[in-house]
Design a protein around this motif. Structure first.
Motif, PDB file in Angstrom:
ATOM      1  N   ILE A 195       0.844  -1.188   0.000  1.00 52.20           N
ATOM      2  CA  ILE A 195       0.000   0.000   0.000  1.00 52.20           C
ATOM      3  C   ILE A 195       0.884   1.244   0.000  1.00 52.20           C
ATOM      4  O   ILE A 195       1.845   1.336   0.746  1.00 52.20           O
ATOM      5  N   ASP A 196       0.567   2.209  -0.862  1.00 53.26           N
ATOM      6  CA  ASP A 196       1.261   3.501  -0.958  1.00 53.26           C
ATOM      7  C   ASP A 196       2.625   3.384  -1.625  1.00 53.26           C
ATOM      8  O   ASP A 196       3.412   4.331  -1.580  1.00 53.26           O
ATOM      9  N   ASP A 197       2.928   2.259  -2.279  1.00 55.93           N
ATOM     10  CA  ASP A 197       4.150   2.156  -3.076  1.00 55.93           C
ATOM     11  C   ASP A 197       4.039   3.023  -4.326  1.00 55.93           C
ATOM     12  O   ASP A 197       2.954   3.151  -4.920  1.00 55.93           O
ATOM     13  N   ALA A 198       5.153   3.617  -4.744  1.00 54.35           N
ATOM     14  CA  ALA A 198       5.220   4.358  -6.005  1.00 54.35           C
ATOM     15  C   ALA A 198       5.670   3.398  -7.104  1.00 54.35           C
ATOM     16  O   ALA A 198       6.746   2.812  -7.017  1.00 54.35           O
ATOM     17  N   VAL A 199       4.844   3.218  -8.127  1.00 60.41           N
ATOM     18  CA  VAL A 199       5.104   2.217  -9.156  1.00 60.41           C
ATOM     19  C   VAL A 199       4.878   2.828 -10.540  1.00 60.41           C
ATOM     20  O   VAL A 199       4.214   3.864 -10.688  1.00 60.41           O
ATOM     21  N   ILE A 200       5.451   2.154 -11.531  1.00 57.69           N
ATOM     22  CA  ILE A 200       5.177   2.446 -12.935  1.00 57.69           C
ATOM     23  C   ILE A 200       4.625   1.171 -13.547  1.00 57.69           C
ATOM     24  O   ILE A 200       5.327   0.165 -13.653  1.00 57.69           O
ATOM     25  N   VAL A 201       3.351   1.200 -13.936  1.00 57.08           N
ATOM     26  CA  VAL A 201       2.662   0.054 -14.511  1.00 57.08           C
ATOM     27  C   VAL A 201       2.020   0.482 -15.824  1.00 57.08           C
ATOM     28  O   VAL A 201       1.312   1.498 -15.859  1.00 57.08           O
ATOM     29  N   GLU A 202       2.281  -0.273 -16.877  1.00 56.18           N
ATOM     30  CA  GLU A 202       1.731   0.029 -18.199  1.00 56.18           C
ATOM     31  C   GLU A 202       2.071   1.461 -18.624  1.00 56.18           C
ATOM     32  O   GLU A 202       1.267   2.161 -19.229  1.00 56.18           O
ATOM     33  N   GLY A 203       3.287   1.898 -18.271  1.00 59.08           N
ATOM     34  CA  GLY A 203       3.728   3.236 -18.652  1.00 59.08           C
ATOM     35  C   GLY A 203       3.134   4.359 -17.829  1.00 59.08           C
ATOM     36  O   GLY A 203       3.385   5.533 -18.126  1.00 59.08           O
ATOM     37  N   GLU A 204       2.363   4.057 -16.780  1.00 58.42           N
ATOM     38  CA  GLU A 204       1.727   5.062 -15.935  1.00 58.42           C
ATOM     39  C   GLU A 204       2.398   5.077 -14.567  1.00 58.42           C
ATOM     40  O   GLU A 204       2.622   4.032 -13.969  1.00 58.42           O
ATOM     41  N   TRP A 205       2.680   6.287 -14.069  1.00 58.75           N
ATOM     42  CA  TRP A 205       3.311   6.453 -12.763  1.00 58.75           C
ATOM     43  C   TRP A 205       2.239   6.804 -11.733  1.00 58.75           C
ATOM     44  O   TRP A 205       1.404   7.681 -11.954  1.00 58.75           O
ATOM     45  N   GLY A 206       2.247   6.088 -10.598  1.00 57.76           N
ATOM     46  CA  GLY A 206       1.261   6.373  -9.561  1.00 57.76           C
ATOM     47  C   GLY A 206       1.573   5.632  -8.284  1.00 57.76           C
ATOM     48  O   GLY A 206       2.671   5.077  -8.110  1.00 57.76           O
ATOM     49  N   TRP A 207       0.584   5.607  -7.366  1.00 60.97           N
ATOM     50  CA  TRP A 207       0.737   4.972  -6.061  1.00 60.97           C
ATOM     51  C   TRP A 207      -0.263   3.827  -5.923  1.00 60.97           C
ATOM     52  O   TRP A 207      -1.387   3.891  -6.443  1.00 60.97           O
ATOM     53  N   ILE A 208       0.134   2.790  -5.202  1.00 60.30           N
ATOM     54  CA  ILE A 208      -0.784   1.702  -4.894  1.00 60.30           C
ATOM     55  C   ILE A 208      -1.788   2.218  -3.864  1.00 60.30           C
ATOM     56  O   ILE A 208      -1.434   2.496  -2.720  1.00 60.30           O
ATOM     57  N   GLU A 209      -3.041   2.357  -4.272  1.00 63.89           N
ATOM     58  CA  GLU A 209      -4.067   2.918  -3.394  1.00 63.89           C
ATOM     59  C   GLU A 209      -4.836   1.837  -2.648  1.00 63.89           C
ATOM     60  O   GLU A 209      -5.172   2.008  -1.477  1.00 63.89           O
ATOM     61  N   GLU A 210      -5.120   0.712  -3.308  1.00 68.16           N
ATOM     62  CA  GLU A 210      -5.938  -0.328  -2.699  1.00 68.16           C
ATOM     63  C   GLU A 210      -5.549  -1.682  -3.276  1.00 68.16           C
ATOM     64  O   GLU A 210      -5.273  -1.796  -4.469  1.00 68.16           O
ATOM     65  N   ILE A 211      -5.519  -2.695  -2.429  1.00 68.59           N
ATOM     66  CA  ILE A 211      -5.275  -4.075  -2.840  1.00 68.59           C
ATOM     67  C   ILE A 211      -6.441  -4.910  -2.356  1.00 68.59           C
ATOM     68  O   ILE A 211      -6.639  -5.066  -1.145  1.00 68.59           O
ATOM     69  N   THR A 212      -7.242  -5.436  -3.274  1.00 68.70           N
ATOM     70  CA  THR A 212      -8.387  -6.262  -2.918  1.00 68.70           C
ATOM     71  C   THR A 212      -8.041  -7.730  -3.131  1.00 68.70           C
ATOM     72  O   THR A 212      -6.889  -8.080  -3.400  1.00 68.70           O
ATOM     73  N   GLY A 213      -9.058  -8.588  -3.050  1.00 68.84           N
ATOM     74  CA  GLY A 213      -8.818 -10.010  -3.237  1.00 68.84           C
ATOM     75  C   GLY A 213      -8.627 -10.416  -4.676  1.00 68.84           C
ATOM     76  O   GLY A 213      -8.158 -11.523  -4.962  1.00 68.84           O
ATOM     77  N   THR A 214      -8.966  -9.513  -5.629  1.00 69.29           N
ATOM     78  CA  THR A 214      -8.863  -9.866  -7.042  1.00 69.29           C
ATOM     79  C   THR A 214      -8.124  -8.832  -7.882  1.00 69.29           C
ATOM     80  O   THR A 214      -7.660  -9.165  -8.969  1.00 69.29           O
ATOM     81  N   TYR A 215      -8.015  -7.598  -7.430  1.00 68.87           N
ATOM     82  CA  TYR A 215      -7.381  -6.566  -8.256  1.00 68.87           C
ATOM     83  C   TYR A 215      -6.676  -5.538  -7.378  1.00 68.87           C
ATOM     84  O   TYR A 215      -6.856  -5.492  -6.162  1.00 68.87           O
ATOM     85  N   VAL A 216      -5.871  -4.702  -8.054  1.00 67.95           N
ATOM     86  CA  VAL A 216      -5.126  -3.635  -7.397  1.00 67.95           C
ATOM     87  C   VAL A 216      -5.520  -2.310  -8.039  1.00 67.95           C
ATOM     88  O   VAL A 216      -5.598  -2.216  -9.265  1.00 67.95           O
ATOM     89  N   VAL A 217      -5.778  -1.303  -7.217  1.00 64.00           N
ATOM     90  CA  VAL A 217      -6.126   0.032  -7.712  1.00 64.00           C
ATOM     91  C   VAL A 217      -4.898   0.928  -7.571  1.00 64.00           C
ATOM     92  O   VAL A 217      -4.342   1.062  -6.478  1.00 64.00           O
ATOM     93  N   ILE A 218      -4.482   1.524  -8.689  1.00 65.99           N
ATOM     94  CA  ILE A 218      -3.321   2.418  -8.719  1.00 65.99           C
ATOM     95  C   ILE A 218      -3.818   3.834  -8.964  1.00 65.99           C
ATOM     96  O   ILE A 218      -4.510   4.092  -9.955  1.00 65.99           O
ATOM     97  N   LYS A 219      -3.495   4.734  -8.057  1.00 60.45           N
ATOM     98  CA  LYS A 219      -3.848   6.143  -8.220  1.00 60.45           C
ATOM     99  C   LYS A 219      -2.754   6.837  -9.020  1.00 60.45           C
ATOM    100  O   LYS A 219      -1.646   7.030  -8.539  1.00 60.45           O
ATOM    101  N   ILE A 220      -3.072   7.201 -10.261  1.00 63.14           N
ATOM    102  CA  ILE A 220      -2.094   7.818 -11.148  1.00 63.14           C
ATOM    103  C   ILE A 220      -1.894   9.277 -10.740  1.00 63.14           C
ATOM    104  O   ILE A 220      -2.749   9.879 -10.073  1.00 63.14           O
TER     105      ILE A 220
END
Length: 384
Positions: free
Chosen positions: A219-244
């Motif tokens: 949670i709150d990691d700074a990542v680059i996924v699919e060319g988008e820079w953002g923070w890990i906002e939420e981790i659920t049981g099936t998906y991850v929400v990244i706040k760009i």
């Protein structure tokens, strides 16, 4: 006084006689239902008394304890109602079929209560455990680690509790139990179809367990996924929400972070080193530039005092590349620090060292002799 007591006794006797005359006329189901209703109401009364006592005990405490009591409200009510109805079924004049049906219903309610209680206990334990950590601090590495592990494992445990409780309830029905045994014995095509149907769900569940254990993201990691820079906002049981960075949300399945490469800027620590690239003329005074960069960095509130470097990173045909490195305690502060350094140095170069800006040099040859030249152009060895 004696006369009044005699009148009261006479009235009670008349009322009793009337009830005895009415009861035989009522249907046989009225008394069992009445007993169960009384047991139900008794359970509600006991619940209200117990919950009221708990609320008074935590009324003067902080929000944490009040929220814990609020979370136990529904499981406590269900538990007291199950206990009261169990006594009611035992004493009510039910038929053998009715008694068996009531006990079966109470057994199912008890299984639901056990699963609900375990899930609530997990949530309370998670809340108590995470109370020691906060994500608002600048160096929140340890907090992000525990928050991520706890949230993922609680969600996985919740799914397991639901599955086990549902299976236990279904096993109380003879028809469903026999169907399950025959399905397991048959296997074959039915098992393959079920496996294929649940493959995405199982895949993400296994990925969630792997993420909780190995923690490539938190949670709150700074990542680059699919060319988008953002923070890990939420981790659920099936998906991850990244706040760009521009407040958009990128939703990625859990299995992506197990199977695909991505950049994690805060994997081991919240601190980051930011770089600023300047493209300057070859005649730039690097010593003066380094001193100006040092003043710009040291005067910033965003710098953590750890890393500062000025280097000539590359030397090209028309300009040289100067790289400035500076560190900050978090990804957002690092980004803001880079912008601040860039703005200060551009302003300083424009005022104090304008000749350092990139320039294009050309050699011009003039044909013929005796042709007058402008005063600002000089001739050297036949060239100007």
């Amino acid at each position: 006084m004696e006369h009044e007591l005699e009148q009261l006794g006479t009235q009670v006797e008349e009322i009793t006689t009337g009830i005895e005359e009415v009861i035989p006329v009522l249907p046989t189901w009225v008394m069992p239902v009445a007993v169960l209703v009384v047991a139900f109401l008794a359970g509600l009364i006991v619940f209200r008394l117990a919950f009221g006592i708990l609320n008074r005990m935590v009324a003067q405490k902080d929000l944490f304890w009040r929220s814990l009591v609020a979370r136990t409200r529904r499981p406590l009510r269900l538990g007291l109602l199950v206990a009261a109805l169990t006594v009611g079924v035992a004493v009510a004049p039910l038929s053998p079929e009715g008694t068996q049906l009531g006990r079966h219903a109470l057994l199912i309610a008890f299984m639901v209560l056990v699963g609900w209680t375990v899930h609530t206990a997990l949530q309370i334990w998670t809340t108590v455990h995470l109370r020691k950590f906060t994500l608002d601090s600048e160096d929140n590495y340890l907090a992000r680690k525990h928050v991520t592990q706890s949230r993922i494992l609680v969600r996985m445990a919740g799914w397991m509790i639901v599955i086990i409780a549902t299976a236990a309830i279904l096993m109380t029905f003879d028809g469903v139990r026999q169907w399950g045994v025959s399905l397991l014995a048959a296997g074959g095509a039915a098992g393959i179809v079920v496996g294929l149907a649940f493959q995405p769900v199982l895949k993400n569940m296994i990925a969630g367990i792997q993420l909780a254990i190995t923690q490539p993201i938190r949670i709150d990691d700074a990542v680059i996924v699919e060319g988008e820079w953002g923070w890990i906002e939420e981790i659920t049981g099936t998906y991850v929400v990244i706040k760009i960075w521009d407040w958009r949300r990128l939703v990625v399945p859990l299995s992506y972070f197990i199977e695909q490469p991505f950049q994690n800027w805060t994997r081991d620590t919240s601190s980051l080193i930011g770089n600023v690239l300047l493209y300057l003329d070859h005649t730039t005074d690097i010593a003066r530039l380094r001193e100006a960069a040092r003043k710009a960095v040291e005067s910033s509130e965003l710098w953590d005092g750890e890393v500062f470097v000025v280097q000539v990173n590359d030397f090209r045909e028309r300009e040289m590349e100067v790289r400035i490195l500076a560190s900050a305690r978090s990804a957002p502060r690092t980004y803001d620090l880079r912008c601040e350094i860039r703005e200060k140095l551009v302003t300083w170069i424009q005022k104090e060292m304008p000749q350092a800006l990139p320039r294009t040099r050309e050699t011009v040859s003039v044909d013929g002799t005796g042709r007058p030249l402008p005063p600002e152009i000089q001739e050297i060895n036949g060239r100007v």
